[in-house]
Motif scaffolding. Structure first.
Motif, PDB file in Angstrom:
ATOM      1  N   PHE A  70     -97.786  -4.601 -74.618  1.00 55.33           N
ATOM      2  CA  PHE A  70     -97.110  -5.259 -75.724  1.00 55.33           C
ATOM      3  C   PHE A  70     -97.666  -6.664 -75.945  1.00 55.33           C
ATOM      4  CE2 PHE A  70     -93.907  -7.332 -78.190  1.00 55.33           C
ATOM      5  CZ  PHE A  70     -93.410  -6.321 -79.005  1.00 55.33           C
ATOM      6  N   VAL A  71     -97.897  -7.396 -74.877  1.00 51.33           N
ATOM      7  CA  VAL A  71     -98.426  -8.761 -74.993  1.00 51.33           C
ATOM      8  C   VAL A  71     -99.851  -8.740 -75.548  1.00 51.33           C
ATOM      9  CG1 VAL A  71     -99.107 -10.803 -73.690  1.00 51.33           C
ATOM     10  CG2 VAL A  71     -96.914  -9.722 -73.246  1.00 51.33           C
ATOM     11  N   VAL A  72    -100.691  -7.844 -75.070  1.00 50.73           N
ATOM     12  CA  VAL A  72    -102.064  -7.754 -75.574  1.00 50.73           C
ATOM     13  C   VAL A  72    -102.056  -7.343 -77.050  1.00 50.73           C
ATOM     14  CG1 VAL A  72    -104.229  -6.449 -75.381  1.00 50.73           C
ATOM     15  CG2 VAL A  72    -103.130  -7.364 -73.346  1.00 50.73           C
ATOM     16  N   GLY A  73    -101.164  -6.431 -77.429  1.00 49.30           N
ATOM     17  CA  GLY A  73    -101.038  -6.054 -78.827  1.00 49.30           C
ATOM     18  C   GLY A  73    -100.623  -7.219 -79.700  1.00 49.30           C
ATOM     19  N   ALA A  74     -99.671  -8.007 -79.229  1.00 46.89           N
ATOM     20  CA  ALA A  74     -99.241  -9.183 -79.991  1.00 46.89           C
ATOM     21  C   ALA A  74    -100.358 -10.205 -80.101  1.00 46.89           C
ATOM     22  CB  ALA A  74     -98.011  -9.809 -79.346  1.00 46.89           C
TER      23      ALA A  74
END
Length: 83
Positions: A70-74
């Motif tokens: 989720f963090v890498v996607g954001a």
């Protein structure tokens, strides 16, 4: 005299709330990534009791991978947005 010693105090008058709002406007996907990370971790802790027969280490690894994803996607969306 030189103006090197003159410091503008306007940058120091900002309280924590307004500084957080200003930084969130400058980089809007940072709070999104942080909130998503917290949501995935909270969901992982909630599902911890009903993990069934799987080992705790496998459950923690899956939760960590989901949170990091989720963090890498954001971060990726933020980079695309800024470009």
């Amino acid at each position: 005299m030189s103006s090197d010693t003159d410091v503008s105090l306007s940058s120091y008058d900002e309280d924590q709330g307004s500084e957080l709002i200003r930084k969130a406007r400058e980089a809007p996907f940072v709070p999104v990534g942080t909130a998503g990370f917290a949501a995935v971790v909270a969901y992982g802790l909630y599902k911890w009791k009903s993990r069934g027969d799987s080992k705790m280490s496998v459950h923690l690894i899956h939760t960590r991978v989901a949170a990091q994803g989720f963090v890498v996607g954001a971060m990726t969306l933020g980079m695309g947005y800024s470009m």
